[in-house]
Scaffold this motif. Structure first.
Motif, PDB file in Angstrom:
ATOM      1  N   VAL A  97     -25.713 -10.694  15.384  1.00  7.90           N
ATOM      2  CA  VAL A  97     -24.826 -11.619  14.828  1.00  7.90           C
ATOM      3  C   VAL A  97     -24.986 -13.027  15.148  1.00  7.90           C
ATOM      4  O   VAL A  97     -24.843 -13.792  14.179  1.00  7.90           O
ATOM      5  CB  VAL A  97     -23.351 -10.960  15.182  1.00  7.90           C
ATOM      6  CG1 VAL A  97     -22.467 -11.887  14.716  1.00  7.90           C
ATOM      7  CG2 VAL A  97     -23.141  -9.550  14.609  1.00  7.90           C
ATOM      8  N   HIS A 104     -22.950 -16.754  10.344  1.00 11.07           N
ATOM      9  CA  HIS A 104     -21.929 -15.950  10.858  1.00 11.07           C
ATOM     10  C   HIS A 104     -20.866 -16.673  11.543  1.00 11.07           C
ATOM     11  O   HIS A 104     -20.798 -18.008  11.590  1.00 11.07           O
ATOM     12  CB  HIS A 104     -22.776 -15.116  12.163  1.00 11.07           C
ATOM     13  CG  HIS A 104     -23.438 -16.113  13.070  1.00 11.07           C
ATOM     14  ND1 HIS A 104     -24.470 -16.771  13.280  1.00 11.07           N
ATOM     15  CD2 HIS A 104     -22.630 -16.782  14.305  1.00 11.07           C
ATOM     16  CE1 HIS A 104     -24.922 -17.372  14.156  1.00 11.07           C
ATOM     17  NE2 HIS A 104     -23.738 -17.395  14.845  1.00 11.07           N
ATOM     18  N   VAL A 136     -13.044 -10.514  16.708  1.00  8.90           N
ATOM     19  CA  VAL A 136     -13.278 -10.905  15.377  1.00  8.90           C
ATOM     20  C   VAL A 136     -11.948 -10.326  14.488  1.00  8.90           C
ATOM     21  O   VAL A 136     -11.620 -10.583  13.508  1.00  8.90           O
ATOM     22  CB  VAL A 136     -14.415 -10.765  14.849  1.00  8.90           C
ATOM     23  CG1 VAL A 136     -14.904  -9.418  14.506  1.00  8.90           C
ATOM     24  CG2 VAL A 136     -14.623 -11.612  13.571  1.00  8.90           C
ATOM     25  N   ASP A 137     -11.405  -8.841  15.368  1.00  7.33           N
ATOM     26  CA  ASP A 137     -10.527  -8.268  14.416  1.00  7.33           C
ATOM     27  C   ASP A 137      -9.104  -9.033  14.451  1.00  7.33           C
ATOM     28  O   ASP A 137      -8.345  -8.700  13.540  1.00  7.33           O
ATOM     29  CB  ASP A 137     -10.441  -7.210  15.222  1.00  7.33           C
ATOM     30  CG  ASP A 137      -9.597  -5.970  14.383  1.00  7.33           C
ATOM     31  OD1 ASP A 137     -10.077  -5.972  13.382  1.00  7.33           O
ATOM     32  OD2 ASP A 137      -8.658  -5.172  14.747  1.00  7.33           O
ATOM     33  N   PRO A 289     -14.464 -12.000   7.443  1.00  8.58           N
ATOM     34  CA  PRO A 289     -15.333 -11.532   8.089  1.00  8.58           C
ATOM     35  C   PRO A 289     -15.095  -9.866   8.319  1.00  8.58           C
ATOM     36  O   PRO A 289     -13.875  -9.622   7.793  1.00  8.58           O
ATOM     37  CB  PRO A 289     -15.152 -11.953   9.643  1.00  8.58           C
ATOM     38  CG  PRO A 289     -13.649 -12.699   9.475  1.00  8.58           C
ATOM     39  CD  PRO A 289     -13.442 -13.017   8.046  1.00  8.58           C
ATOM     40  N   LEU A 290     -16.177  -9.203   8.526  1.00 10.17           N
ATOM     41  CA  LEU A 290     -16.076  -7.699   8.784  1.00 10.17           C
ATOM     42  C   LEU A 290     -14.879  -7.398   9.605  1.00 10.17           C
ATOM     43  O   LEU A 290     -14.635  -8.116  10.728  1.00 10.17           O
ATOM     44  CB  LEU A 290     -17.261  -7.251   9.152  1.00 10.17           C
ATOM     45  CG  LEU A 290     -18.383  -7.344   8.042  1.00 10.17           C
ATOM     46  CD1 LEU A 290     -19.625  -6.715   8.829  1.00 10.17           C
ATOM     47  CD2 LEU A 290     -18.060  -6.911   6.928  1.00 10.17           C
ATOM     48  N   ARG A 291     -14.344  -6.314   9.657  1.00 10.20           N
ATOM     49  CA  ARG A 291     -13.329  -5.833  10.421  1.00 10.20           C
ATOM     50  C   ARG A 291     -14.024  -4.877  11.549  1.00 10.20           C
ATOM     51  O   ARG A 291     -14.042  -3.762  11.321  1.00 10.20           O
ATOM     52  CB  ARG A 291     -11.985  -4.959   9.795  1.00 10.20           C
ATOM     53  CG  ARG A 291     -11.253  -5.909   8.825  1.00 10.20           C
ATOM     54  CD  ARG A 291     -10.182  -5.157   8.521  1.00 10.20           C
ATOM     55  NE  ARG A 291      -9.202  -4.858   9.528  1.00 10.20           N
ATOM     56  CZ  ARG A 291      -7.975  -4.500   9.335  1.00 10.20           C
ATOM     57  NH1 ARG A 291      -7.339  -3.924   8.199  1.00 10.20           N
ATOM     58  NH2 ARG A 291      -7.297  -3.879  10.454  1.00 10.20           N
ATOM     59  N   LEU A 292     -14.045  -5.707  12.556  1.00  8.06           N
ATOM     60  CA  LEU A 292     -15.007  -4.764  13.593  1.00  8.06           C
ATOM     61  C   LEU A 292     -14.283  -5.095  14.950  1.00  8.06           C
ATOM     62  O   LEU A 292     -14.283  -6.032  15.707  1.00  8.06           O
ATOM     63  CB  LEU A 292     -16.419  -5.493  13.969  1.00  8.06           C
ATOM     64  CG  LEU A 292     -17.308  -5.465  12.633  1.00  8.06           C
ATOM     65  CD1 LEU A 292     -18.331  -6.620  12.742  1.00  8.06           C
ATOM     66  CD2 LEU A 292     -17.762  -3.930  12.547  1.00  8.06           C
ATOM     67  N   ALA A 295     -15.518  -6.780  18.435  1.00 10.20           N
ATOM     68  CA  ALA A 295     -17.008  -7.795  18.182  1.00 10.20           C
ATOM     69  C   ALA A 295     -16.582  -9.084  18.512  1.00 10.20           C
ATOM     70  O   ALA A 295     -15.595  -9.568  18.154  1.00 10.20           O
ATOM     71  CB  ALA A 295     -17.290  -7.532  16.589  1.00 10.20           C
ATOM     72  N   SER A 298     -19.258 -11.954  13.541  1.00  6.27           N
ATOM     73  CA  SER A 298     -19.332 -10.985  12.060  1.00  6.27           C
ATOM     74  C   SER A 298     -20.436 -11.977  11.364  1.00  6.27           C
ATOM     75  O   SER A 298     -20.092 -13.177  11.170  1.00  6.27           O
ATOM     76  CB  SER A 298     -18.140 -10.681  11.488  1.00  6.27           C
ATOM     77  OG  SER A 298     -18.200 -10.299  10.355  1.00  6.27           O
ATOM     78  N   VAL A 300     -20.972 -13.449   7.797  1.00  6.43           N
ATOM     79  CA  VAL A 300     -19.865 -13.929   6.802  1.00  6.43           C
ATOM     80  C   VAL A 300     -20.362 -14.789   5.706  1.00  6.43           C
ATOM     81  O   VAL A 300     -21.422 -15.175   5.710  1.00  6.43           O
ATOM     82  CB  VAL A 300     -18.890 -15.143   7.961  1.00  6.43           C
ATOM     83  CG1 VAL A 300     -19.749 -16.378   8.060  1.00  6.43           C
ATOM     84  CG2 VAL A 300     -17.634 -15.157   7.098  1.00  6.43           C
TER      85      VAL A 300
END
Length: 306
Positions: A97, A104, A136-137, A289-292, A295, A298, A300
């Protein structure tokens, strides 16, 4: 910039960020992006034209991506391709990432400085299983706001800034004046140094040792204007570093001291063309961003809506 001077700047920006209350569970500088400012950002849409601010993900190794993302097909198999009936094309994707080529977003748990994350959160909250705080969540609902692009090469009359060059606070205010735009509270600030155009024109190089970026003192501009997010077409940090013994001072100041989510290695060339043609350098910006969970960042694909 001396290490002592950096420490003084760090403490000043950190204290300023700590003195500002959080709102509605927002994290870090996103407290400046209030619902009212999100709603007002919708008025930036005039053309109904969308522009991606991300570059295609690199899958070929190079000096700026020695370990590029991997993408491989997992189906259908050769036998399936030649047979009747239903079959699915499937694939698998993996990436570093925080590399030096792909667009990102950095979460607030990405930078550890003096044993702490942003807001005094202990570094021990980052574990082998993931970050237990500030991951990042936090951005599960995305970021939507008024984006502003400041084009520093345009201000200086050059196609790009050369590696090692710094963007100063004077450059940022000068670009505002030249472009007829003003950065305000809650804005998503995008700063172009021309990294992608130079990469296209001259070829890839080892950006870990040579790149243009912001001077650490330029972060005072972001603090004064209450910027919510910072995105650049490079790493945002200059290399070699402007600070003795600290390789990424802008990351330390923005993420760990001020709570500003960063986006690195974006692409602005298409956006610049539209902004120049319409003579408007602000727009609605949507970042998802991804729901990780856990993390530190992400991949982006920010979208500008003009």
């Amino acid at each position: 910039m001396t290490a002592h001077g950096f420490r003084a700047l760090y403490e000043r920006l950190r204290s300023r960020a700590a003195a500002q209350p959080t709102m509605n569970g927002r994290c870090g500088a996103l407290r400046h992006l209030t619902p009212e400012r999100v709603a007002a950002a919708a008025a930036e849409v005039r053309l109904g034209h969308t522009v991606s601010l991300a570059a295609p993900i690199e899958t070929e190794p190079g000096p700026d991506a020695p370990e590029p993302a991997t993408h491989r097909m997992t189906g259908p198999g050769p036998r399936d391709l030649g047979s009747d009936g239903l079959h699915f094309a499937t694939d698998r994707f993996a990436m570093n990432v925080h590399g030096d080529a792909d667009s990102h977003l950095d979460a607030l748990c990405h930078v550890v400085f003096d044993g702490e994350l942003y807001g005094g959160v202990p570094a021990s909250t980052v574990t082998a299983e993931g970050a237990r705080s500030l991951s990042v969540d936090v951005l599960e609902n995305g970021i939507v706001g008024r984006g502003v692009l400041l084009d520093i090469p345009r201000l200086r009359g050059v196609p790009w800034l050369e590696p090692g060059d710094h963007v100063t606070s004077g450059d940022l205010t000068g670009a505002e004046a030249a472009q007829g735009v003003h950065v305000g509270p809650g804005d998503l600030l995008f700063v172009r140094v021309g990294h992608r155009l130079r990469r296209t024109g001259l070829g890839r190089w080892n950006v870990a040792t040579a790149r243009a970026g912001l001077h650490p003192t330029a972060l005072e501009f972001l603090a004064e204007r209450k910027v919510a997010v910072l995105g650049g077409d490079g790493n945002n940090d200059t290399a070699p570093s402007a600070v003795e013994d600290i390789a990424f001072p802008v990351h330390v100041l923005a993420i760990q001291a001020m709570g500003i989510h960063l986006m690195d290695y974006l692409r602005f060339e298409e956006l610049v063309a539209v902004c120049a043609r319409t003579e408007r350098w602000s727009f609605l910006s949507v970042i998802a961003p991804l729901r990780l969970p856990g993390a530190t960042g992400s991949p982006v694909n920010p979208i500008a809506v003009l």
